[in-house]
Scaffold this active site. Structure first.
Site, mmCIF file in Angstrom:
data_model
loop_
_atom_site.group_PDB
_atom_site.id
_atom_site.type_symbol
_atom_site.label_atom_id
_atom_site.label_comp_id
_atom_site.label_asym_id
_atom_site.label_seq_id
_atom_site.Cartn_x
_atom_site.Cartn_y
_atom_site.Cartn_z
ATOM 1 N N GLY A 49 0.816 -1.319 -0.049
ATOM 2 C CA GLY A 49 0.065 -0.087 0.144
ATOM 3 C C GLY A 49 0.777 1.144 0.194
ATOM 4 O O GLY A 49 0.397 2.192 0.018
ATOM 5 N N HIS A 50 2.185 1.242 -0.143
ATOM 6 C CA HIS A 50 2.952 2.249 0.095
ATOM 7 C C HIS A 50 4.061 2.341 -0.897
ATOM 8 O O HIS A 50 5.377 2.102 -0.441
ATOM 9 C CB HIS A 50 3.584 2.197 1.478
ATOM 10 C CG HIS A 50 4.050 3.917 1.881
ATOM 11 N ND1 HIS A 50 5.304 4.271 1.843
ATOM 12 C CD2 HIS A 50 3.321 4.823 2.443
ATOM 13 C CE1 HIS A 50 5.489 5.584 2.109
ATOM 14 N NE2 HIS A 50 4.188 5.728 2.619
ATOM 15 N N PHE A 51 4.133 2.451 -1.832
ATOM 16 C CA PHE A 51 3.044 2.871 -2.823
ATOM 17 C C PHE A 51 3.132 1.755 -3.970
ATOM 18 O O PHE A 51 4.063 1.489 -4.458
ATOM 19 C CB PHE A 51 3.036 4.233 -3.521
ATOM 20 C CG PHE A 51 3.151 5.387 -2.473
ATOM 21 C CD1 PHE A 51 1.903 5.721 -2.082
ATOM 22 C CD2 PHE A 51 4.360 5.827 -2.335
ATOM 23 C CE1 PHE A 51 2.085 6.789 -0.955
ATOM 24 C CE2 PHE A 51 4.498 6.796 -1.061
ATOM 25 C CZ PHE A 51 3.324 7.402 -0.582
ATOM 26 N N VAL A 56 8.196 2.710 -1.488
ATOM 27 C CA VAL A 56 8.848 3.481 -0.787
ATOM 28 C C VAL A 56 8.836 3.174 0.809
ATOM 29 O O VAL A 56 7.336 2.937 0.968
ATOM 30 C CB VAL A 56 8.655 4.857 -0.786
ATOM 31 C CG1 VAL A 56 9.461 5.706 0.117
ATOM 32 C CG2 VAL A 56 8.783 5.526 -2.375
#
Length: 142
Positions: A49-51, A56
């Site tokens: 989810g990041h990203f 990252v």
């Protein structure tokens, strides 16, 4: 040098997968300093989810890894065996570069002040000798 593998780290600090964010301790001096590493892989849970389009490592997790490294230094003191080091504060935190899959983060936390159960650590995370995060971390041993 006092080297610790992940199993030895787990004997000192209470963190476990997926929240244990250090893979090894290269060296430490109880109550004074710890130097560790985190090998960042594409399979880290947070990258989902990041990203998704540009993975990252979240900066707060790098700060947590620095805190866990400092916790090894503090909790390796005989009088702190079996205790937990809690966050008391984060000051002067600066994010200078990204951490991406394939990076190996060097984590160094020096304990610069301690009075009773409260102390301060100066922490620096680097990748390939480039600073990615610096912070002053306040901890409380409980």
């Amino acid at each position: 040098m006092n080297h610790l593998n992940v199993e030895q780290i787990k004997e000192i600090i209470p963190h476990r997968h997926p929240f244990l964010l250090i893979d090894e301790i290269e060296d430490y001096v109880p109550g004074k300093l710890a130097i560790g590493y985190k090998c960042v892989t594409y399979h880290e849970d947070f990258f989902a989810g990041h990203f998704p389009q540009e993975p990252v490592m979240p900066g707060v997790l790098i700060v947590e890894a620095l805190a866990q490294t400092g916790a090894v230094a503090i909790l390796s003191e005989p009088e702190n065996k079996g205790k937990i080091a809690y966050f008391g504060g984060i000051n002067k935190c600066r994010f200078k570069n990204k951490v991406v899959p394939g990076d190996k983060i060097r984590l160094e936390t020096k304990i610069v002040k301690q009075k009773g159960p409260v102390g301060i650590g100066e922490a620096t995370a680097t990748v390939d000798k480039k600073t990615v995060v610096t912070a002053e971390l306040t901890f409380m041993v409980g």
